[in-house]
Design an enzyme around this catalytic site. Structure first.
Site, PDB file in Angstrom:
ATOM      1  N   SER A 179      42.964  36.371  39.408  1.00 48.86           N
ATOM      2  CA  SER A 179      43.479  37.589  38.773  1.00 48.86           C
ATOM      3  C   SER A 179      44.341  38.323  39.790  1.00 48.86           C
ATOM      4  O   SER A 179      44.109  38.210  41.002  1.00 48.86           O
ATOM      5  CB  SER A 179      42.307  38.489  38.367  1.00 48.86           C
ATOM      6  OG  SER A 179      42.774  39.794  38.058  1.00 48.86           O
ATOM      7  N   LYS A 216      37.436  37.059  42.756  1.00 48.04           N
ATOM      8  CA  LYS A 216      38.761  36.485  42.460  1.00 48.04           C
ATOM      9  C   LYS A 216      39.536  36.199  43.747  1.00 48.04           C
ATOM     10  O   LYS A 216      40.272  35.216  43.829  1.00 48.04           O
ATOM     11  CB  LYS A 216      39.543  37.405  41.528  1.00 48.04           C
ATOM     12  CG  LYS A 216      38.934  37.550  40.127  1.00 48.04           C
ATOM     13  CD  LYS A 216      38.881  36.216  39.397  1.00 48.04           C
ATOM     14  CE  LYS A 216      38.557  36.370  37.909  1.00 48.04           C
ATOM     15  NZ  LYS A 216      38.464  35.061  37.224  1.00 48.04           N
ATOM     16  N   TYR A 269      34.374  41.980  41.081  1.00 45.01           N
ATOM     17  CA  TYR A 269      35.370  41.095  40.439  1.00 45.01           C
ATOM     18  C   TYR A 269      36.500  40.754  41.413  1.00 45.01           C
ATOM     19  O   TYR A 269      36.915  39.600  41.538  1.00 45.01           O
ATOM     20  CB  TYR A 269      35.900  41.825  39.208  1.00 45.01           C
ATOM     21  CG  TYR A 269      36.863  41.052  38.334  1.00 45.01           C
ATOM     22  CD1 TYR A 269      36.394  40.110  37.409  1.00 45.01           C
ATOM     23  CD2 TYR A 269      38.226  41.297  38.385  1.00 45.01           C
ATOM     24  CE1 TYR A 269      37.282  39.430  36.580  1.00 45.01           C
ATOM     25  CE2 TYR A 269      39.113  40.621  37.553  1.00 45.01           C
ATOM     26  CZ  TYR A 269      38.630  39.694  36.655  1.00 45.01           C
ATOM     27  OH  TYR A 269      39.510  39.019  35.829  1.00 45.01           O
TER      28      TYR A 269
HETATM   29  P1  NAI Z   1      37.130  36.628  27.703  1.00 43.47           P
HETATM   30  O1  NAI Z   1      36.067  37.594  28.047  1.00 43.47           O
HETATM   31  O2  NAI Z   1      37.875  36.780  26.432  1.00 43.47           O
HETATM   32  O3  NAI Z   1      36.531  35.132  27.741  1.00 43.47           O
HETATM   33  C1  NAI Z   1      35.725  34.739  28.816  1.00 43.47           C
HETATM   34  C2  NAI Z   1      35.192  33.353  28.564  1.00 43.47           C
HETATM   35  O4  NAI Z   1      34.302  33.016  29.641  1.00 43.47           O
HETATM   36  C3  NAI Z   1      34.383  33.270  27.287  1.00 43.47           C
HETATM   37  O5  NAI Z   1      34.581  32.007  26.691  1.00 43.47           O
HETATM   38  C4  NAI Z   1      32.948  33.396  27.789  1.00 43.47           C
HETATM   39  O6  NAI Z   1      32.014  32.769  26.944  1.00 43.47           O
HETATM   40  C5  NAI Z   1      33.057  32.624  29.110  1.00 43.47           C
HETATM   41  N1  NAI Z   1      31.965  32.969  30.002  1.00 43.47           N
HETATM   42  C6  NAI Z   1      31.693  34.171  30.569  1.00 43.47           C
HETATM   43  N2  NAI Z   1      30.545  34.107  31.276  1.00 43.47           N
HETATM   44  C7  NAI Z   1      30.105  32.830  31.161  1.00 43.47           C
HETATM   45  C8  NAI Z   1      28.956  32.125  31.641  1.00 43.47           C
HETATM   46  N3  NAI Z   1      28.008  32.718  32.371  1.00 43.47           N
HETATM   47  N4  NAI Z   1      28.816  30.816  31.315  1.00 43.47           N
HETATM   48  C9  NAI Z   1      29.732  30.197  30.544  1.00 43.47           C
HETATM   49  N5  NAI Z   1      30.832  30.793  30.059  1.00 43.47           N
HETATM   50  C10 NAI Z   1      30.996  32.092  30.347  1.00 43.47           C
HETATM   51  O7  NAI Z   1      38.097  36.589  28.961  1.00 43.47           O
HETATM   52  P2  NAI Z   1      39.640  36.206  29.095  1.00 43.47           P
HETATM   53  O8  NAI Z   1      40.426  37.447  29.070  1.00 43.47           O
HETATM   54  O9  NAI Z   1      39.975  35.080  28.207  1.00 43.47           O
HETATM   55  O10 NAI Z   1      39.642  35.734  30.626  1.00 43.47           O
HETATM   56  C11 NAI Z   1      39.614  34.359  31.020  1.00 43.47           C
HETATM   57  C12 NAI Z   1      39.759  34.309  32.527  1.00 43.47           C
HETATM   58  O11 NAI Z   1      40.975  34.954  32.920  1.00 43.47           O
HETATM   59  C13 NAI Z   1      38.645  35.045  33.273  1.00 43.47           C
HETATM   60  O12 NAI Z   1      38.331  34.335  34.453  1.00 43.47           O
HETATM   61  C14 NAI Z   1      39.274  36.373  33.628  1.00 43.47           C
HETATM   62  O13 NAI Z   1      38.683  36.936  34.763  1.00 43.47           O
HETATM   63  C15 NAI Z   1      40.701  35.943  33.878  1.00 43.47           C
HETATM   64  N6  NAI Z   1      41.663  37.033  33.756  1.00 43.47           N
HETATM   65  C16 NAI Z   1      41.872  37.652  32.549  1.00 43.47           C
HETATM   66  C17 NAI Z   1      42.801  38.667  32.447  1.00 43.47           C
HETATM   67  C18 NAI Z   1      43.096  39.361  31.154  1.00 43.47           C
HETATM   68  O14 NAI Z   1      43.922  40.280  31.183  1.00 43.47           O
HETATM   69  N7  NAI Z   1      42.512  38.999  30.045  1.00 43.47           N
HETATM   70  C19 NAI Z   1      43.549  39.125  33.626  1.00 43.47           C
HETATM   71  C20 NAI Z   1      43.260  38.400  34.830  1.00 43.47           C
HETATM   72  C21 NAI Z   1      42.347  37.390  34.876  1.00 43.47           C
END
Ligand code: NAI
Length: 248
Positions: free
Chosen positions: A143, A160, A156
């Site tokens: 991130s 990251k 976080y």
């Molecule tokens: P989201 O919250 O929509 O999805 C997260 C996913 O990770 C889900 O499928 C959830 O089930 C899974 N997950 C979380 N904890 C888990 C665990 N203990 N075991 C198995 N699966 C688990 O998040 P999003 O926005 O799709 O983010 C995806 C990645 O991108 C993350 O690593 C996040 O930190 C990163 N990110 C997202 C940004 C954004 O603006 N949405 C910005 C920068 C980074």
């Protein structure tokens, strides 16, 4: 699928929604067999059905990355079942925000556990099969917060930032074995994670980001697709920032 399948195999964590779902769909359309990993089987099956409806191949694997050993064991099992592992996308992540003076040890450790430790576990487990195949692509979703820090996100940001160091180290340790490792640092992307931030922050972001909008999950998926492709084969140890110019 037999052990000698010619189809390349990609593992995507957090594939049940958001960025992970978009990555899984994109890699399936690129021709990979995609192992979809998350905690929610029902949602994973919906993604699998969408991929299959588009002519792709995927299967689902429930795994809680917070449980030490589970992700490594799953990767071992996938290798035994599918006979190869070509791409590992460590996308799953969680937040537990709070100002540092009020952040509990538990909130710090839980975020490090899921966002960093589990990625180490997955990369270590995938490295051996990738070395045997003399090919591997590891892509870690970090991130912009890991690069610049962010008030309220000590846990976080530390996790990251740790991914960036882990990724560079993997690039150096495994480059001679045909394995590349890169990170992608998204800015604000339209998913459940950013929906939780609310309208006010969104408006502020839309004013300050040069491209004047949130990114879409598919725009991260395209970056992953490049790094996983043959054309991305000479890129390793890098962090690709996909943030609409937020940090430029
Ligand atoms: P989201 O919250 O929509 O999805 C997260 C996913 O990770 C889900 O499928 C959830 O089930 C899974 N997950 C979380 N904890 C888990 C665990 N203990 N075991 C198995 N699966 C688990 O998040 P999003 O926005 O799709 O983010 C995806 C990645 O991108 C993350 O690593 C996040 O930190 C990163 N990110 C997202 C940004 C954004 O603006 N949405 C910005 C920068 C980074």
């Amino acid at each position: 699928m037999s052990n000698d399948t010619p189809q390349k195999v990609a593992i995507v964590t957090g594939a049940s929604r958001g960025i992970g779902q978009a990555i899984a769909k994109k890699l399936a359309s690129d021709g990979f067999h995609v192992a979809l990993v998350a905690r929610d089987q029902e949602k994973l099956v919906l993604v699998q059905k969408e991929i299959e409806a588009d002519g792709g191949n995927a299967n689902t694997h429930v795994c809680d990355l917070a449980q030490r050993g589970d992700f490594g064991a799953l990767i071992d099992q996938l290798y035994a079942d599918l006979g190869r592992i070509d791409v590992l996308v460590n996308n799953a992540g969680m937040t537990r925000d709070g100002l540092m003076l009020r952040m509990s040890d538990e909130d710090f450790e839980d975020v490090i556990n899921v966002n960093l430790r589990s990625v180490f576990e997955g990369c270590r487990a995938a490295a051996r099969p990738m070395m045997r195949g003399r090919f591997g692509r590891i892509i870690n979703i970090t991130s912009v917060t890991g690069l610049s820090g962010n008030a309220g996100q000590a846990n976080y940001a530390a996790a990251k930032a740790g991914l960036v160091g882990l990724t560079k180290t993997i690039a150096k340790e495994f480059g001679s074995k045909g394995i590349t490792a890169n990170a992608i640092a998204p800015g604000f992307i339209e998913t459940d994670m950013t929906a939780a931030l609310g309208e006010e922050i969104r408006k502020g972001v839309e004013k300050s980001v040069p491209l004047r909008r949130y990114g879409q999950p598919e725009e991260i998926a395209c970056a992953v697709s490049f790094l996983a492709s043959d054309g991305g084969g000479y890129v390793t140890g890098q962090t690709l920032i996909v943030d609409g110019g937020l940090t430029c």
